[in-house]
Write an enzyme that holds these catalytic residues in place. Structure first.
Site, mmCIF file in Angstrom:
data_model
loop_
_atom_site.group_PDB
_atom_site.id
_atom_site.type_symbol
_atom_site.label_atom_id
_atom_site.label_comp_id
_atom_site.label_asym_id
_atom_site.label_seq_id
_atom_site.Cartn_x
_atom_site.Cartn_y
_atom_site.Cartn_z
ATOM 1 C CG ASP A 6 -1.800 1.122 1.403
ATOM 2 O OD1 ASP A 6 -2.181 1.557 0.383
ATOM 3 O OD2 ASP A 6 -1.948 1.759 2.689
ATOM 4 C CG LEU A 7 1.360 5.886 -1.482
ATOM 5 C CD1 LEU A 7 2.761 5.684 -2.204
ATOM 6 C CD2 LEU A 7 0.646 6.813 -2.678
ATOM 7 C CB SER A 107 -2.260 3.386 -3.511
ATOM 8 O OG SER A 107 -2.743 4.401 -3.145
#
Length: 198
Positions: A6-7, A107
């Protein structure tokens, strides 16, 4: 192996209170008032799937918050969410790629943010083989289909993947598909996981 990151709050620290703080200053509305009104509702999800435009999303959020902001003011606040990169996680991503693994970013994001963060943090994009952005593929976590889309696109099975995310529902959804998933609670989670899996 396929490593899926994930970001926000995994690779880059984010804080939505920073967004509300800018809007509070620009709109002359108390921060506590905006905090009490702000919620990630249907418009938020539609924006992350690319189903509504940036200006439409801005209008709907301003309506939700009952704050008068120009589109430029909205954007200034919206971009304030990003704080800085987590260098240890970036270093691990680069090392994984050097070791021959596949590293991708998955994301829930939106076009407005994607026009901003790659130029602010070019080292993030450089540390990944591919970016899977929700607004580009028309789906978002924790929908099962988004994880399957990444697996199919990358040519890996669920048992060949590891997923890092800071959101428990996203982790649960990936685990339900058989993907080993790590809930990231702070900047030490990812380095600690790799240290224990060497």
């Amino acid at each position: 192996m396929l490593y899926i990151f994930d970001l926000g709050n995994v690779i880059v620290d984010i804080d939505f209170n920073r967004v509300l703080g800018v809007w509070s200053d620009l709109g002359r509305v108390p921060l506590a008032t905006l905090q009490s009104r702000f919620r990630m509702d249907e418009a938020f999800e539609q924006h992350e799937r690319g189903e509504i435009s940036d200006p439409e999303f801005a209008a709907r959020i301003c309506e939700q918050l009952d704050v008068a902001l120009s589109y430029e003011q909205f954007t200034a606040g919206w971009h304030a969410v990003f704080i800085d990169v987590r260098p240890e996680t970036l270093a691990l991503m680069n090392q994984l790629r050097a070791d021959g693994h596949r590293v991708v970013i998955l994301s829930n994001t939106n076009q407005l943010h994607f026009e901003f963060w790659p130029s602010q943090f070019p080292e993030v994009q450089q540390a990944a083989d591919k970016l899977y952005m929700s607004q580009d593929i028309g789906m978002r976590k924790p929908e099962a289909r988004i994880y399957q889309f990444v697996l199919d696109n990358e040519g890996f099975t669920a048992d060949q993947a590891v997923f890092f995310d800071d959101n428990p529902p996203n982790i649960e959804a990936a685990r339900a598909l058989g993907i080993e998933s790590v809930l990231v609670t702070d900047s030490k989670t990812v380095p600690a996981w790799f240290a224990s899996h060497r």
